[in-house]
Design a protein around this motif. Sequence first.
Motif, PDB file in Angstrom:
ATOM      1  N   ARG A   1     -11.498   2.925  -0.047  1.00 17.06           N
ATOM      2  CA  ARG A   1     -12.054   2.199  -1.199  1.00 17.06           C
ATOM      3  C   ARG A   1     -11.443   0.820  -1.391  1.00 17.06           C
ATOM      4  NH1 ARG A   1     -14.186   5.690  -5.777  1.00 17.06           N
ATOM      5  NH2 ARG A   1     -14.672   7.686  -4.832  1.00 17.06           N
ATOM      6  N   ILE A   2     -10.144   0.709  -1.116  1.00 18.29           N
ATOM      7  CA  ILE A   2      -9.506  -0.599  -1.317  1.00 18.29           C
ATOM      8  C   ILE A   2      -9.564  -1.442  -0.047  1.00 18.29           C
ATOM      9  CG2 ILE A   2      -7.996   0.285  -3.142  1.00 18.29           C
ATOM     10  CD1 ILE A   2      -5.678   0.290  -1.160  1.00 18.29           C
TER      11      ILE A   2
ATOM     12  N   PHE B   1       1.970   1.943  -3.390  1.00 23.91           N
ATOM     13  CA  PHE B   1       0.814   2.429  -4.165  1.00 23.91           C
ATOM     14  C   PHE B   1       0.531   3.897  -3.845  1.00 23.91           C
ATOM     15  CE2 PHE B   1      -4.042   2.305  -4.699  1.00 23.91           C
ATOM     16  CZ  PHE B   1      -3.973   2.571  -6.057  1.00 23.91           C
TER      17      PHE B   1
ATOM     18  N   TRP C   1      -5.481  -0.642  -8.338  1.00 21.20           N
ATOM     19  CA  TRP C   1      -5.050  -1.473  -7.195  1.00 21.20           C
ATOM     20  C   TRP C   1      -5.542  -2.918  -7.345  1.00 21.20           C
ATOM     21  CZ3 TRP C   1      -1.906  -1.763  -3.131  1.00 21.20           C
ATOM     22  CH2 TRP C   1      -2.210  -2.675  -2.102  1.00 21.20           C
ATOM     23  N   HIS C   2      -6.818  -3.020  -7.689  1.00 20.64           N
ATOM     24  CA  HIS C   2      -7.395  -4.362  -7.779  1.00 20.64           C
ATOM     25  C   HIS C   2      -6.881  -5.159  -8.986  1.00 20.64           C
ATOM     26  CE1 HIS C   2      -9.866  -3.794  -4.325  1.00 20.64           C
ATOM     27  NE2 HIS C   2     -10.577  -2.810  -4.851  1.00 20.64           N
TER      28      HIS C   2
ATOM     29  N   THR D   1      -8.654   2.914  -7.725  1.00 16.34           N
ATOM     30  CA  THR D   1      -9.141   1.731  -7.023  1.00 16.34           C
ATOM     31  C   THR D   1      -9.049   0.506  -7.934  1.00 16.34           C
ATOM     32  OG1 THR D   1     -10.684   3.162  -5.835  1.00 16.34           O
ATOM     33  CG2 THR D   1     -11.101   0.809  -5.708  1.00 16.34           C
TER      34      THR D   1
ATOM     35  N   ILE E   1      -8.782   6.561  -1.122  1.00 14.46           N
ATOM     36  CA  ILE E   1      -8.387   5.327  -1.811  1.00 14.46           C
ATOM     37  C   ILE E   1      -8.220   4.191  -0.802  1.00 14.46           C
ATOM     38  CG2 ILE E   1      -6.588   4.218  -3.208  1.00 14.46           C
ATOM     39  CD1 ILE E   1      -8.164   6.233  -4.835  1.00 14.46           C
ATOM     40  N   ARG E   2      -7.597   4.497   0.332  1.00 16.80           N
ATOM     41  CA  ARG E   2      -7.426   3.474   1.387  1.00 16.80           C
ATOM     42  C   ARG E   2      -8.776   2.872   1.775  1.00 16.80           C
ATOM     43  NH1 ARG E   2      -2.341   3.501   3.932  1.00 16.80           N
ATOM     44  NH2 ARG E   2      -1.298   5.522   3.845  1.00 16.80           N
TER      45      ARG E   2
ATOM     46  N   GLU F   1      -8.435  -0.817   2.973  1.00 17.73           N
ATOM     47  CA  GLU F   1      -7.299  -0.772   3.891  1.00 17.73           C
ATOM     48  C   GLU F   1      -7.627   0.032   5.146  1.00 17.73           C
ATOM     49  OE1 GLU F   1      -4.047  -2.165   3.707  1.00 17.73           O
ATOM     50  OE2 GLU F   1      -5.043  -3.384   2.191  1.00 17.73           O
TER      51      GLU F   1
ATOM     52  N   GLN G   1     -10.736   8.619  -8.703  1.00 17.08           N
ATOM     53  CA  GLN G   1     -10.585   7.746  -7.532  1.00 17.08           C
ATOM     54  C   GLN G   1     -10.991   6.311  -7.875  1.00 17.08           C
ATOM     55  OE1 GLN G   1      -8.670   9.924  -5.938  1.00 17.08           O
ATOM     56  NE2 GLN G   1      -9.570   9.611  -3.921  1.00 17.08           N
TER      57      GLN G   1
ATOM     58  N   VAL H   1       0.825  -1.214   0.000  1.00 16.64           N
ATOM     59  CA  VAL H   1       0.000   0.000   0.000  1.00 16.64           C
ATOM     60  C   VAL H   1       0.861   1.267   0.000  1.00 16.64           C
ATOM     61  CG1 VAL H   1      -1.797   1.286   1.247  1.00 16.64           C
ATOM     62  CG2 VAL H   1      -1.895  -1.195   1.163  1.00 16.64           C
TER      63      VAL H   1
END
Lengths: 183, 268
Positions: free
Chosen positions: B72-73, A18, A55-56, A52, B69-70, B75, A48, A15
């Motif tokens: 959303r993912i 990222f 990331w996925h 996301t 973002i944290r 975390e 955003q 993270v």
Amino acid sequence: MDLDELVKRFQRKDVMAFEQLYGMYWENICGAIHVVVRDKYMAEEICQDVFTKVWHNAETYNPSKGRFFTWVLNIARNAAIDKVRSKSYKNQKKNLSADYFVGILNRADDIEEKDENPIDISALKAMVLDLKQKCLEIIEMLYFKGYTQKETSKQLDIPLGTVKTRNRSCISKLRENITVGWK
Amino acid sequence: MEVEKYIESGILELYVAGVLSEEENFEVYQNAQKYPEIKKEILAIEDAILKLTKSVSPQLMLPKGFEDIRVRIGERKATKVVQMPKEEKTNWAAYTGWAAAILLGLGLFWLYTQNNELKSDVKVVEEQNQVLEQQIFEARGSLANTEELLNDLRDKDVAVISLGGQEVSPESYAKAYWNKRENKVFIDAQGLPEPPDGMVYQVWSLKLDPLTPTSMGLLEEFETDDNKIFILNNPNESEAFGITLEPAGGSETPNLEQLYTLGAVSSS
């Protein structure tokens, strides 16, 4: 830290890595989306969403297929264009024409008047003001709309090879302006 | 490979744009690994595109940033986001709920006090009813008594004797209703004045020749008796009745100086 190393760590779901990549590119990705959707809050929301998604889908990126930024930009373009083609967007923004990046300069004064997307375009102006219309068009198609070389050649009615060379000279001009402006 | 020519072809710009085929991309990637000039050129082109895209970035006062973002993912939980805007809003639903609860409470209290008042009203009315019932009962009793008394007096065996006023009190009078069969005498003392304190009327049965008085009894509680009719036993062969005023408790023999009324039984 080296970008390649950062991307590798990101792909291993780090993270912090990222977060660094996000810090490096969020303004650019949001900008690319903004040019297309022409609404800064909508642009931010899609932006955003794009990160996301990035990331996925981290494991699907492969450096041999292109630059990391290019990969993210491609996801962003698709998301922005999907939005623009959506029914809700068409209902909301039906008075806007289909040109994005090219029109942004022409519309600049108009936009500021409406206070719809009051952005400072002075930097943009410095970069592209002396670029020819055909340069603005080709940059828009290739970088913001994600047209293929073939689609661009068809759209502009120029030979396939000319797309490559014309774009090269346009980007060179852009780089020249940037070098002058940033020094 | 002529690096310069390769760069001039414009393929690197398309590489950064991401519009090349997979094969072309791989080729550029390999060349970039091999030739530092190519890699450098790619970075320069990318840098120009980064500056261009950054110049059109939406300029937001408060960008959502990586915290969003944290969340959303997955975390981080959205703790911060929830707290802020809540307090400013007036929670009408809650206020309405409280108001309704208070109104309900007041309403219940009002009903409770009303109910209590009604209960005490009912109690008062019940008490009044009891008093009335008592009065009716008493009145009925009184009426029955009176009727009974009247029947007694109307009895054909009753002799009526008028007792006239004497020297001590000429205005006084009384009547004696004598039921010889039952040996009862009803004395109607309506016409006698109230006796002084410590004194009482005493009724006498008299035989005239020689004069022999026999006490029949006292007119007790004279003041409080409503109809002033007193029932006395009289087994005597009376020829006359007299009423004298005597000290409380009565006397053995009548005080003839205080003889209020006297009347003879008619011989018939």
